[in-house]
Design a protein around this motif. Structure first.
Motif, short mmCIF file in Angstrom:
data_model
loop_
_atom_site.label_atom_id
_atom_site.label_comp_id
_atom_site.label_asym_id
_atom_site.label_seq_id
_atom_site.Cartn_x
_atom_site.Cartn_y
_atom_site.Cartn_z
N VAL A 241 -4.62 26.32 11.32
CA VAL A 241 -4.22 27.76 11.11
C VAL A 241 -5.58 28.31 10.52
O VAL A 241 -6.13 27.95 9.44
CB VAL A 241 -3.22 28.10 10.07
N ARG A 242 -5.91 29.44 11.32
CA ARG A 242 -7.29 30.30 10.89
C ARG A 242 -6.92 30.61 9.40
O ARG A 242 -5.95 31.41 9.29
CB ARG A 242 -7.76 31.28 11.80
N TYR A 261 -5.79 18.19 -0.47
CA TYR A 261 -5.54 19.38 -1.27
C TYR A 261 -4.03 19.96 -1.33
O TYR A 261 -3.71 20.24 0.21
CB TYR A 261 -6.59 20.70 -1.08
N PRO A 262 -3.36 20.22 -2.18
CA PRO A 262 -2.04 20.95 -1.99
C PRO A 262 -2.46 22.31 -1.52
O PRO A 262 -3.55 23.01 -1.68
CB PRO A 262 -1.54 21.12 -3.38
N LEU A 263 -1.64 22.79 -0.48
CA LEU A 263 -1.97 24.29 -0.10
C LEU A 263 -2.15 25.41 -1.04
O LEU A 263 -2.92 26.19 -0.88
CB LEU A 263 -0.77 24.63 0.96
N THR A 264 -1.33 25.18 -2.31
CA THR A 264 -1.58 26.20 -3.22
C THR A 264 -2.93 25.92 -3.90
O THR A 264 -3.40 27.11 -4.39
CB THR A 264 -0.48 26.10 -4.34
N GLN A 265 -3.55 24.89 -3.84
CA GLN A 265 -5.10 24.85 -4.50
C GLN A 265 -6.10 25.63 -3.74
O GLN A 265 -6.83 26.42 -4.12
CB GLN A 265 -5.34 23.28 -4.69
N LEU A 266 -5.78 25.58 -2.41
CA LEU A 266 -6.80 26.34 -1.38
C LEU A 266 -6.60 27.87 -1.41
O LEU A 266 -7.46 28.62 -1.70
CB LEU A 266 -6.34 25.68 0.08
N GLU A 267 -5.23 27.93 -1.76
CA GLU A 267 -5.04 29.54 -1.84
C GLU A 267 -5.59 30.12 -3.31
O GLU A 267 -6.07 31.16 -3.40
CB GLU A 267 -3.50 29.66 -1.86
N GLU A 268 -5.32 29.23 -4.24
CA GLU A 268 -6.07 29.67 -5.64
C GLU A 268 -7.60 29.69 -5.35
O GLU A 268 -8.23 30.59 -6.36
CB GLU A 268 -5.93 28.68 -6.54
N LEU A 273 -3.59 31.29 4.42
CA LEU A 273 -3.11 31.08 5.87
C LEU A 273 -3.06 32.59 6.55
O LEU A 273 -2.51 33.37 6.07
CB LEU A 273 -1.65 30.47 6.14
N GLY A 274 -3.81 32.61 7.59
CA GLY A 274 -4.14 33.83 8.36
C GLY A 274 -2.89 34.25 9.19
O GLY A 274 -3.05 35.35 9.66
N SER A 275 -2.02 33.27 9.69
CA SER A 275 -0.99 33.60 10.55
C SER A 275 0.01 32.70 10.36
O SER A 275 0.20 31.36 9.64
CB SER A 275 -1.63 33.55 12.10
N ASN A 276 1.30 33.01 11.00
CA ASN A 276 2.39 31.87 10.86
C ASN A 276 2.08 30.74 11.57
O ASN A 276 1.73 30.70 12.89
CB ASN A 276 3.63 32.49 11.47
N PRO A 277 1.99 29.52 11.00
CA PRO A 277 1.46 28.36 11.83
C PRO A 277 2.63 27.57 12.62
O PRO A 277 3.02 26.37 12.51
CB PRO A 277 0.98 27.44 10.54
N LYS A 281 6.40 29.09 6.63
CA LYS A 281 5.41 28.75 5.95
C LYS A 281 5.32 27.22 5.40
O LYS A 281 6.46 27.19 4.88
CB LYS A 281 5.15 29.69 4.92
N PRO A 282 4.43 26.37 5.34
CA PRO A 282 4.49 25.32 4.80
C PRO A 282 4.68 25.18 3.16
O PRO A 282 4.16 26.24 2.41
CB PRO A 282 3.02 24.50 5.04
N ASP A 283 5.29 24.25 2.40
CA ASP A 283 5.59 24.15 1.23
C ASP A 283 4.07 24.20 0.53
O ASP A 283 3.16 23.73 0.99
CB ASP A 283 6.40 23.23 1.11
#
Length: 340
Positions: A241-242, A261-268, A273-277, A281-283
């Motif tokens: 996902v872009r 990496y857990p997704l939350t780590q990248l978000e921090e 996530l730029g769009s619905n994958p 939304k993934p956990d």
């Protein structure tokens, strides 16, 4: 007289160069050691494959400089903005749609059986061989011998593939080792399987007693699907996902495409996530990693998942994986349009 001597000398030099370029593989000092080791393999013993027989086959192999040239300048060395147009063409999309429609029943059955989207199966065949039109012009024996003995950078890998080439021959793969044709790297069939992949993942889907990766669409498609399943494809899972990137996002340079990496780590760190994958939304604990590409309109950041990593097991370039994803999406979009 002088001109005649120069002509004779030039002819001798040209003849010597031609002989050098087509020298039998046995002339390489590694060939005899290779044959001795292979002959001790339990499967080789079971097949009655002797050291003398292996050397006799290697004697028929010819060094090909064009193979060394090709592997030294792979398309994956390009930037994404230059790589993408090679595969995302109207013709490849339209041919993919036609291939899908021609084999829809088979592809939909395989999607249910293996959990791999039919569009991904179709796309792999499209990217690898333009739907079976370009399966390779090199003898596989020549390709693997050249790379096993004359390409030190990856000699162990190609020696392993050359070994597996000898061990493939049997009732399920009844093709003469000296007659198989493929790519400059030794990949074969519509899905471009290396010998080790044929041994591990190829399927006799039409149950005719042999694996045919050139003429049996069932075997070809099922083998590709089985490869993805065996490497951990997650049915229904996202691929990539872009990302939307914060101005103060942390700069990270992952060492591989493996999602660590857990997704939350990248978000921090500032990547979202730029769009619905393709669904919910993934956990937040879903393993992901970050991919940076140089696109036609500037730098692109992508959050990539396990399924993107699985595509990269087919070809380790992230450009290849992204081309497969985007071509499969383009084919799916065309299939969803009302028939004209």
């Amino acid at each position: 007289m002088m001109q005649r001597c120069f002509s004779l000398l030039f002819g001798m030099l040209a003849w010597s160069a031609a002989i050098a370029l087509e020298a039998p593989a046995e002339s390489h000092p590694g060939a005899r050691a290779f044959a001795a080791e292979l002959a001790r393999d339990p499967l080789a013993i079971e097949q009655g494959l002797s050291e003398a027989a292996i050397l006799a086959t290697l004697d028929q192999a010819r060094y090909q400089q064009t193979i060394i040239d090709a592997i030294s300048r792979p398309a994956e060395s390009k930037a994404w903005k230059d790589y993408r147009p090679i595969f995302l063409t109207d013709k490849r999309i339209n041919d993919g749609v036609a291939f899908y429609r021609a084999h829809a029943d088979l592809l939909q059955r395989l999607e249910k059986e293996f959990g791999v989207p039919a569009s991904i199966i179709v796309t792999i065949i499209g990217v690898e061989t333009s739907y079976g039109r370009i399966t390779g012009k090199y003898r596989v024996l020549d390709a693997l011998t050249t790379l096993a003995f004359y390409y030190p950078a990856r000699a162990p890998f190609f020696q392993g593939e050359l070994k597996q080439l000898f061990l493939l021959h049997g009732t399920r793969f009844p093709y003469a080792t000296t007659e198989l044709m493929g790519s400059y790297a030794g990949a074969m069939g519509w899905g471009q399987f290396m010998p080790s992949s044929i041994a591990k993942f190829a399927r006799d889907e039409d149950s005719d007693g042999k694996i045919d990766l050139w003429n049996s669409i069932s075997d070809i498609c099922a083998s590709v699907a089985n490869y993805f399943t065996a490497h951990g494809w997650q049915t229904g899972g996202p691929v990539a996902v872009r990302a939307n990137v914060d101005k103060n996002a942390r700069v990270i340079t992952p060492g591989s495409l493996e999602p660590v990496y857990p997704l939350t780590q990248l978000e921090e760190w500032g990547y979202h996530l730029g769009s619905n994958p393709g669904g919910a939304k993934p956990d937040g604990q879903t393993p992901v990693t970050l991919l940076q590409l140089e696109g036609a309109e500037g730098t692109e950041f992508w959050i990539v998942f396990q399924n993107f990593y699985v595509i990269s097991r087919y070809n380790r370039s992230p450009l290849y994986s992204m081309a497969v994803l985007q071509l499969s999406e383009a084919i799916t979009r065309e299939l969803s349009k009302p028939a004209q």
